[in-house]
Design a protein around this motif. Structure first.
Motif, PDB file in Angstrom:
ATOM      1  N   GLY A 138       0.895  -1.182   0.168  1.00 26.22           N
ATOM      2  CA  GLY A 138      -0.026  -0.156  -0.100  1.00 26.22           C
ATOM      3  C   GLY A 138       0.622   1.252   0.021  1.00 26.22           C
ATOM      4  O   GLY A 138       0.252   2.381   0.322  1.00 26.22           O
ATOM      5  N   HIS A 139       2.067   1.012  -0.120  1.00 21.22           N
ATOM      6  CA  HIS A 139       2.951   2.448  -0.412  1.00 21.22           C
ATOM      7  C   HIS A 139       2.454   3.263  -1.291  1.00 21.22           C
ATOM      8  O   HIS A 139       2.827   4.618  -1.555  1.00 21.22           O
ATOM      9  CB  HIS A 139       4.223   2.039  -0.238  1.00 21.22           C
ATOM     10  N   ASP A 140       1.866   2.844  -2.554  1.00 20.93           N
ATOM     11  CA  ASP A 140       1.371   3.641  -3.531  1.00 20.93           C
ATOM     12  C   ASP A 140       0.061   4.628  -3.023  1.00 20.93           C
ATOM     13  O   ASP A 140      -0.027   5.697  -3.543  1.00 20.93           O
ATOM     14  CB  ASP A 140       0.917   3.020  -4.583  1.00 20.93           C
ATOM     15  N   VAL A 141      -0.572   3.832  -1.973  1.00 15.42           N
ATOM     16  CA  VAL A 141      -1.573   4.862  -1.480  1.00 15.42           C
ATOM     17  C   VAL A 141      -1.041   5.988  -0.639  1.00 15.42           C
ATOM     18  O   VAL A 141      -1.494   7.293  -0.776  1.00 15.42           O
ATOM     19  CB  VAL A 141      -2.432   3.919  -0.494  1.00 15.42           C
ATOM     20  N   HIS A 142       0.118   5.704  -0.064  1.00 18.63           N
ATOM     21  CA  HIS A 142       0.685   6.613   0.936  1.00 18.63           C
ATOM     22  C   HIS A 142       1.267   7.891   0.237  1.00 18.63           C
ATOM     23  O   HIS A 142       1.164   9.050   0.614  1.00 18.63           O
ATOM     24  CB  HIS A 142       1.903   5.977   1.737  1.00 18.63           C
ATOM     25  N   ILE A 143       2.148   7.448  -0.849  1.00 20.46           N
ATOM     26  CA  ILE A 143       2.522   8.697  -1.668  1.00 20.46           C
ATOM     27  C   ILE A 143       1.773   9.329  -2.560  1.00 20.46           C
ATOM     28  O   ILE A 143       1.800  10.400  -2.495  1.00 20.46           O
ATOM     29  CB  ILE A 143       3.679   8.115  -2.491  1.00 20.46           C
ATOM     30  N   THR A 144       0.557   8.759  -2.979  1.00 19.90           N
ATOM     31  CA  THR A 144      -0.498   9.474  -3.567  1.00 19.90           C
ATOM     32  C   THR A 144      -1.347  10.511  -2.497  1.00 19.90           C
ATOM     33  O   THR A 144      -1.577  11.611  -2.929  1.00 19.90           O
ATOM     34  CB  THR A 144      -1.459   8.748  -4.105  1.00 19.90           C
ATOM     35  N   ALA A 145      -1.380   9.981  -1.298  1.00 16.43           N
ATOM     36  CA  ALA A 145      -1.888  10.696  -0.381  1.00 16.43           C
ATOM     37  C   ALA A 145      -1.031  12.043   0.201  1.00 16.43           C
ATOM     38  O   ALA A 145      -1.561  13.171   0.298  1.00 16.43           O
ATOM     39  CB  ALA A 145      -2.622   9.912   0.994  1.00 16.43           C
ATOM     40  N   LEU A 146       0.352  11.882   0.118  1.00 14.54           N
ATOM     41  CA  LEU A 146       1.154  12.653   0.629  1.00 14.54           C
ATOM     42  C   LEU A 146       0.931  14.064  -0.542  1.00 14.54           C
ATOM     43  O   LEU A 146       0.987  15.153  -0.056  1.00 14.54           O
ATOM     44  CB  LEU A 146       2.539  12.120   0.417  1.00 14.54           C
ATOM     45  N   ILE A 147       0.797  13.740  -1.853  1.00 18.90           N
ATOM     46  CA  ILE A 147       0.726  14.817  -2.688  1.00 18.90           C
ATOM     47  C   ILE A 147      -0.513  15.453  -2.477  1.00 18.90           C
ATOM     48  O   ILE A 147      -0.817  16.782  -2.473  1.00 18.90           O
ATOM     49  CB  ILE A 147       0.769  14.232  -3.974  1.00 18.90           C
ATOM     50  N   GLY A 148      -1.824  14.767  -2.206  1.00 19.68           N
ATOM     51  CA  GLY A 148      -3.169  15.099  -1.928  1.00 19.68           C
ATOM     52  C   GLY A 148      -3.186  16.048  -0.548  1.00 19.68           C
ATOM     53  O   GLY A 148      -3.522  17.320  -0.562  1.00 19.68           O
ATOM     54  N   THR A 149      -2.250  15.628   0.295  1.00 16.41           N
ATOM     55  CA  THR A 149      -2.212  16.409   1.517  1.00 16.41           C
ATOM     56  C   THR A 149      -1.523  17.852   1.076  1.00 16.41           C
ATOM     57  O   THR A 149      -1.694  18.790   1.618  1.00 16.41           O
ATOM     58  CB  THR A 149      -1.216  15.716   2.460  1.00 16.41           C
ATOM     59  N   ALA A 150      -0.374  17.606   0.422  1.00 18.38           N
ATOM     60  CA  ALA A 150       0.701  18.952   0.098  1.00 18.38           C
ATOM     61  C   ALA A 150      -0.264  19.677  -0.451  1.00 18.38           C
ATOM     62  O   ALA A 150      -0.187  21.190  -0.342  1.00 18.38           O
ATOM     63  CB  ALA A 150       1.699  18.382  -0.809  1.00 18.38           C
ATOM     64  N   ARG A 151      -1.160  19.479  -1.550  1.00 13.88           N
ATOM     65  CA  ARG A 151      -1.901  20.500  -2.114  1.00 13.88           C
ATOM     66  C   ARG A 151      -3.130  21.099  -1.424  1.00 13.88           C
ATOM     67  O   ARG A 151      -3.300  22.283  -1.459  1.00 13.88           O
ATOM     68  CB  ARG A 151      -2.713  19.748  -3.642  1.00 13.88           C
ATOM     69  N   PRO A 420     -11.250   5.577  -1.606  1.00 16.15           N
ATOM     70  CA  PRO A 420     -11.563   5.959  -0.212  1.00 16.15           C
ATOM     71  C   PRO A 420     -10.507   5.616   0.692  1.00 16.15           C
ATOM     72  O   PRO A 420     -10.379   6.603   1.759  1.00 16.15           O
ATOM     73  CB  PRO A 420     -12.685   4.695   0.218  1.00 16.15           C
ATOM     74  N   SER A 421      -9.365   4.784   0.363  1.00 15.18           N
ATOM     75  CA  SER A 421      -8.185   4.958   1.118  1.00 15.18           C
ATOM     76  C   SER A 421      -7.382   6.340   0.910  1.00 15.18           C
ATOM     77  O   SER A 421      -6.786   6.677   2.075  1.00 15.18           O
ATOM     78  CB  SER A 421      -7.139   3.836   0.767  1.00 15.18           C
ATOM     79  N   VAL A 422      -7.185   6.725  -0.420  1.00 18.01           N
ATOM     80  CA  VAL A 422      -6.302   7.929  -0.376  1.00 18.01           C
ATOM     81  C   VAL A 422      -7.373   9.043   0.193  1.00 18.01           C
ATOM     82  O   VAL A 422      -6.846  10.008   0.869  1.00 18.01           O
ATOM     83  CB  VAL A 422      -5.993   8.133  -1.839  1.00 18.01           C
ATOM     84  N   VAL A 423      -8.500   9.408  -0.200  1.00 19.76           N
ATOM     85  CA  VAL A 423      -9.128  10.506   0.447  1.00 19.76           C
ATOM     86  C   VAL A 423      -9.340  10.384   1.911  1.00 19.76           C
ATOM     87  O   VAL A 423      -9.265  11.628   2.462  1.00 19.76           O
ATOM     88  CB  VAL A 423     -10.761  10.549  -0.300  1.00 19.76           C
ATOM     89  N   THR A 424      -9.397   9.344   2.571  1.00 15.30           N
ATOM     90  CA  THR A 424      -9.618   9.177   3.994  1.00 15.30           C
ATOM     91  C   THR A 424      -8.129   9.777   4.365  1.00 15.30           C
ATOM     92  O   THR A 424      -8.078  10.538   5.487  1.00 15.30           O
ATOM     93  CB  THR A 424     -10.029   7.923   4.258  1.00 15.30           C
ATOM     94  N   GLY A 425      -6.834   9.071   3.877  1.00 12.47           N
ATOM     95  CA  GLY A 425      -5.564   9.427   4.486  1.00 12.47           C
ATOM     96  C   GLY A 425      -5.323  11.065   4.177  1.00 12.47           C
ATOM     97  O   GLY A 425      -4.750  11.512   5.281  1.00 12.47           O
ATOM     98  N   GLU A 427      -7.460  13.503   4.053  1.00 14.65           N
ATOM     99  CA  GLU A 427      -8.521  14.295   5.084  1.00 14.65           C
ATOM    100  C   GLU A 427      -7.714  14.128   6.524  1.00 14.65           C
ATOM    101  O   GLU A 427      -7.807  15.130   7.182  1.00 14.65           O
ATOM    102  CB  GLU A 427      -9.920  13.748   4.792  1.00 14.65           C
ATOM    103  N   ALA A 428      -7.558  12.801   6.767  1.00 20.13           N
ATOM    104  CA  ALA A 428      -7.182  12.679   8.270  1.00 20.13           C
ATOM    105  C   ALA A 428      -5.693  13.631   8.648  1.00 20.13           C
ATOM    106  O   ALA A 428      -5.506  14.201   9.284  1.00 20.13           O
ATOM    107  CB  ALA A 428      -6.802  11.316   8.543  1.00 20.13           C
ATOM    108  N   MET A 429      -4.939  13.668   7.370  1.00 12.60           N
ATOM    109  CA  MET A 429      -3.408  14.249   7.416  1.00 12.60           C
ATOM    110  C   MET A 429      -3.807  15.780   7.578  1.00 12.60           C
ATOM    111  O   MET A 429      -3.286  16.186   8.298  1.00 12.60           O
ATOM    112  CB  MET A 429      -2.702  14.105   6.400  1.00 12.60           C
ATOM    113  N   VAL A 430      -4.432  16.207   6.761  1.00 13.13           N
ATOM    114  CA  VAL A 430      -4.864  17.574   6.537  1.00 13.13           C
ATOM    115  C   VAL A 430      -5.585  18.274   7.844  1.00 13.13           C
ATOM    116  O   VAL A 430      -5.150  19.108   8.628  1.00 13.13           O
ATOM    117  CB  VAL A 430      -5.640  18.195   5.290  1.00 13.13           C
TER     118      VAL A 430
END
Length: 440
Positions: A138-151, A420-425, A427-430
């Motif tokens: 699932g590291h592909d989820v993590h790095i995708t979510a990092l870009i989403g969080t950055a934005r 749902p994995s990426v968007v939850t990650g 939102e939680a990080m932001v």
């Protein structure tokens, strides 16, 4: 006086209601913005990452994409930290420094998930062997979510104050990437965080749910190699040699007395022999057997007791079976594949839990008991000597109806529901970052 108290109470209730309404509106707006970003950007980014995984310490393409994405968003980006690591910094006024980490590497597995975007990549590993590669953790989820969080953090600079540090970390699967980044000056070349955050998508947790412990989240892990030396001879004349297979077999069994008889039974402790190699032919007693171990513990004292106990058991078993002093087994603790336990800072974790519960719904927070002793090198970022407070949590990755039968992590069948994995990650990080870096 009673009228004044009643009026004051009523005003307080109205104010609280207005704040809640405003917060709710903000939460909905954030959720909608993340959903739009997934449709416009993150979904395609995840698909690309999943199709193109890279092995530990060799994440050149992935790191390049992460650096380009973060640079385009306006972050101050540095590459090549601790190998292929990427560090992005956003200074946004006075306040605490918060670091968010995502790991990049895949695993040497041939994907059998049946997904349309299943990886067919092969890569030559650091040992010179060509191997299949798959994002089976699932590291592909993590790095995708990092870009989403950055934005989202860039778009919401008016809502928080402080310094944000984002890192794309190599080699988590072999637990040397985090330490490599620290040793390469992560906390001296860049703003040192007060708090470090990370999440891991979990196949055994339903999508939309978040598991955020207040204490330990992952065990320590140490790789240990043992070379058992013998005296080779004909298989029909065993008395003329020293059989290393017999010695190694006894060592394997005696090692199990360490967690069962040397450690408090209420403490987590594991000594697993994952590899046993020796011999070349039916009727030849060889002169060497090689063992590979993984050692797990939940606290530093147990960890040291297990590692020192391995030395003692190996030597004692060999001597008891007639191995001479000059041929005693050699025990090597890996200098790189080693990490302490990951333990959340309780007070900071409670702050993050409260913020996520308020913004995303308390019903989405769960407290699942640990079911194993997995390790995570995020621990190197938050060891007690660093003074950095850590919060590490899990995000659900499997539809609720499929959790009971979902293939586990590191399986060639592993699959995650990405949206749902990426968007939850994200939102939680932001929500967590903004709560830890409040405006004013």
């Amino acid at each position: 006086m009673r009228l004044l108290l009643a009026t004051t109470a009523a005003l307080a209730m109205l104010t609280a209601g207005a704040v809640q309404a405003q917060t709710g509106s903000t939460d909905v707006e954030l959720r909608q913005a993340i959903a739009r970003d997934y449709d416009a950007n993150l979904g395609a980014l995840f698909d690309d990452f999943h199709r193109n995984p890279e092995l530990s310490g060799m994440e050149v393409r992935t790191a390049g994409i992460m650096a380009a994405q973060l640079t385009a968003l306006g972050y101050d980006v540095t590459t090549g930290v601790g190998g292929t690591g990427v560090v992005a910094v956003l200074r946004n006024g006075a306040g605490p420094t918060v670091m968010i980490r995502a790991d990049m590497d895949g695993l040497p597995l041939a994907e059998q998930s049946g997904l349309a975007n299943a990886s067919t990549v092969r890569q030559t590993d650091s040992d010179g062997a060509e191997k299949p590669v798959m994002h089976a953790c699932g590291h592909d989820v993590h790095i995708t979510a990092l870009i989403g969080t950055a934005r989202q953090m860039m778009a919401r600079r008016q809502d928080w104050s402080g310094t944000l540090v984002l890192i794309a970390q190599p080699a988590e699967e072999r637990i040397f990437g985090a330490r490599a980044m620290v040793q390469d000056g992560l906390y001296t070349r860049f703003p040192k965080p007060d708090i470090a955050l990370a999440f891991h998508v979990s196949a055994d947790l339903a999508t939309g749910l978040i598991d955020l412990p207040l204490g330990i989240t992952s065990s320590s892990s140490d790789s240990v190699d043992i070379a058992v030396h013998g005296v080779g001879t004909h298989g029909a004349y065993p008395h003329l040699g020293v059989d290393p297979i017999v010695v190694a077999s006894a060592i394997v069994m005696n090692l199990q007395t360490l967690p069962s008889r040397s450690i408090n039974p209420l403490e987590g402790a594991i000594v697993t022999v994952g590899s046993f190699h020796g011999g070349i032919k039916h009727n030849i007693i060889s002169d060497r057997v090689d063992l590979q171990l993984t050692v797990r513990a939940d606290n530093p004292e147990t960890r040291l007791a297990l590692l020192d106990g391995i030395d003692r058991v190996v030597r004692g078993t060999a001597l008891a079976l007639g191995v001479s002093e000059d041929r005693l087994p050699t025990v090597l603790r890996s200098p790189t594949e080693t990490t302490p336990p990951t333990i959340n800072d309780a007070a900071t974790a409670a702050r993050v839990r409260t913020a996520i519960g308020a913004a995303m719904g308390a019903e989405r927070l769960v407290d699942n008991p640990r079911t194993g002793m997995g390790a995570e090198d995020f621990a190197w970022f938050v060891t007690p000597d660093t003074g950095v407070k850590g919060v590490y949590f899990s995000v659900g990755g499997t539809p609720a109806a499929d959790v009971a039968t979902a293939p586990g992590h590191h399986s060639p069948l592993f699959r995650i529901d990405p949206q749902p994995s990426v968007v939850t990650g994200v939102e939680a990080m932001v929500v967590a970052a903004q709560a830890l870096m409040p405006k004013g």
